[in-house]
Design an enzyme around this catalytic site. Structure first.
Site, mmCIF file in Angstrom:
data_model
loop_
_atom_site.group_PDB
_atom_site.id
_atom_site.type_symbol
_atom_site.label_atom_id
_atom_site.label_comp_id
_atom_site.label_asym_id
_atom_site.label_seq_id
_atom_site.Cartn_x
_atom_site.Cartn_y
_atom_site.Cartn_z
ATOM 1 N N LYS A 1 0.861 -1.186 0.000
ATOM 2 C CA LYS A 1 0.000 0.000 0.000
ATOM 3 C C LYS A 1 0.894 1.231 0.000
ATOM 4 C CE LYS A 1 0.897 1.180 4.448
ATOM 5 N NZ LYS A 1 1.711 2.383 4.783
ATOM 6 N N ALA B 1 10.254 0.405 3.957
ATOM 7 C CA ALA B 1 9.938 1.319 2.866
ATOM 8 C C ALA B 1 8.691 2.146 3.108
ATOM 9 C CB ALA B 1 9.775 0.526 1.564
ATOM 10 N N LEU C 1 5.671 0.659 2.981
ATOM 11 C CA LEU C 1 4.725 0.068 2.030
ATOM 12 C C LEU C 1 3.864 -1.031 2.655
ATOM 13 C CD1 LEU C 1 7.128 -0.212 -1.043
ATOM 14 C CD2 LEU C 1 5.436 1.582 -0.581
ATOM 15 N N GLY C 2 4.115 -1.377 3.912
ATOM 16 C CA GLY C 2 3.274 -2.341 4.609
ATOM 17 C C GLY C 2 3.415 -3.770 4.144
ATOM 18 N N GLY D 1 5.186 -6.412 5.250
ATOM 19 C CA GLY D 1 5.073 -7.414 6.312
ATOM 20 C C GLY D 1 3.660 -7.513 6.843
ATOM 21 N N ASP E 1 -1.569 -1.512 11.109
ATOM 22 C CA ASP E 1 -2.154 -1.401 9.764
ATOM 23 C C ASP E 1 -2.519 -2.736 9.139
ATOM 24 O OD1 ASP E 1 0.413 -2.289 9.386
ATOM 25 O OD2 ASP E 1 0.918 -0.879 7.790
#
Length: 305
Positions: free
Chosen positions: A39, A128, A130-131, A133, A167
């Protein structure tokens, strides 16, 4: 093992049915493969510091077509509850620290899950913003729910995912949301960026949480991101801000330079995602030879969804 993993990784849109079942004729076992996606954050405002030391924020989570691959096989007659194999980008830490294993152990506390062989192919860069994990952990919950017919509702899966990370629950429904709290309270929004192309660049820099929050002065914005994101994308550059950028860019001018280059190449909007270090740009047209323009960095160009 995932066969032709590189091909699989980019061959399935993330909003098709999220698992693929393949019957192994010899052993009569089922392999399930899913593709956890990343994301990006569209804007990010740090609005206040909480009594527990965390910060409340507001941001927009938007799913993108950059994926890992996650394969789960049932193991017969195994003396161990799981095996984890990781390929692609190397991951530091023990298997017990990986969110796919944490997801399995979390559900195993309540349900009788058979031992599983897990193969995780990492493509989403780590550190990064970007989620990646979090997506892996959430998709593991969805796979286990389907594979073992647990009958979990969307709300129940979100509740389990929230126990893995702030998240993680976003990736259960995987739709654009206005996120508040510590990034764990979601409100669905109507937003489509399907007419744009994404250029994503990740330098070889990891920004620590301490660095990202240094010198942050929490402040509620005059106009909420929930309102700004409904304005034309062409206006975002002047009114949609990521509060982490000022401090991170001072520490790492290289990241700031990547954002500047996005605009030089014609981006309609560009930003660091979350606390970094990835930077993305939204473009109306495909950028030719983009890898050469960001040589030495992780660089991907994708259609938005």
């Amino acid at each position: 093992m995932v066969k032709n993993a590189h091909f699989l990784l980019f061959s399935y849109p993330i909003f098709q049915k999220f698992t693929i079942s393949l019957k192994k004729q010899r052993k009569h076992l089922y392999t399930m493969i899913t593709f956890p996606n990343a994301k990006i954050n569209l804007g990010l405002n740090i609005v206040e510091k909480r009594p527990d030391g965390y910060h409340n924020l507001e941001t927009i989570f938007y799913p993108i077509n950059l994926q890992d691959a996650l394969e789960v096989n049932r193991m017969e007659n195994s003396q161990v509850p799981y095996k984890l194999r990781v390929s692609g980008t190397a991951i530091e830490g023990s298997p017990e620290e990986n969110l796919v294993v944490k997801a399995y152990n979390l559900l195993r506390e309540k349900y009788e899950l058979a031992p599983v062989d897990i193969h995780l192919y990492k493509h989403i860069p780590m550190g990064a913003g970007l989620g990646g994990g979090s997506a892996d952990g959430a998709f593991m919950i969805k796979v286990l729910n389907e594979k073992f017919r647990l009958g979990l509702s969307i709300e129940e899966m979100e509740s389990y995912a929230a126990q893995l990370g702030a998240d993680c629950a976003f990736f259960i429904q995987n739709q654009p949301v206005f996120a508040t709290g510590i990034g764990n309270v979601f409100e669905r929004i109507r937003l489509s960026l399907a007419s744009y192309r994404l250029v994503l660049v990740k330098p070889n820099i990891s920004v620590s949480t301490k660095e990202a929050y240094a010198n942050i002065q929490p402040k509620r914005p005059e106009v909420s991101l929930k309102e700004i994101v409904q304005q034309p994308v062409e206006t975002w550059a002047t009114c949609m801000k990521n509060d982490f950028e000022d401090n991170v860019f001072k520490l790492y001018p290289e990241i700031a330079a990547i954002k500047d280059k996005m605009y030089d190449l014609g981006a309609v909007y560009a930003s660091m995602s979350g606390s970094g270090s990835a930077v993305f740009g939204l473009f109306k047209e495909k950028i030719e030879n983009v890898d050469e323009k960001f040589a030495g960095y992780f660089c991907r160009q994708r259609e938005m969804i």
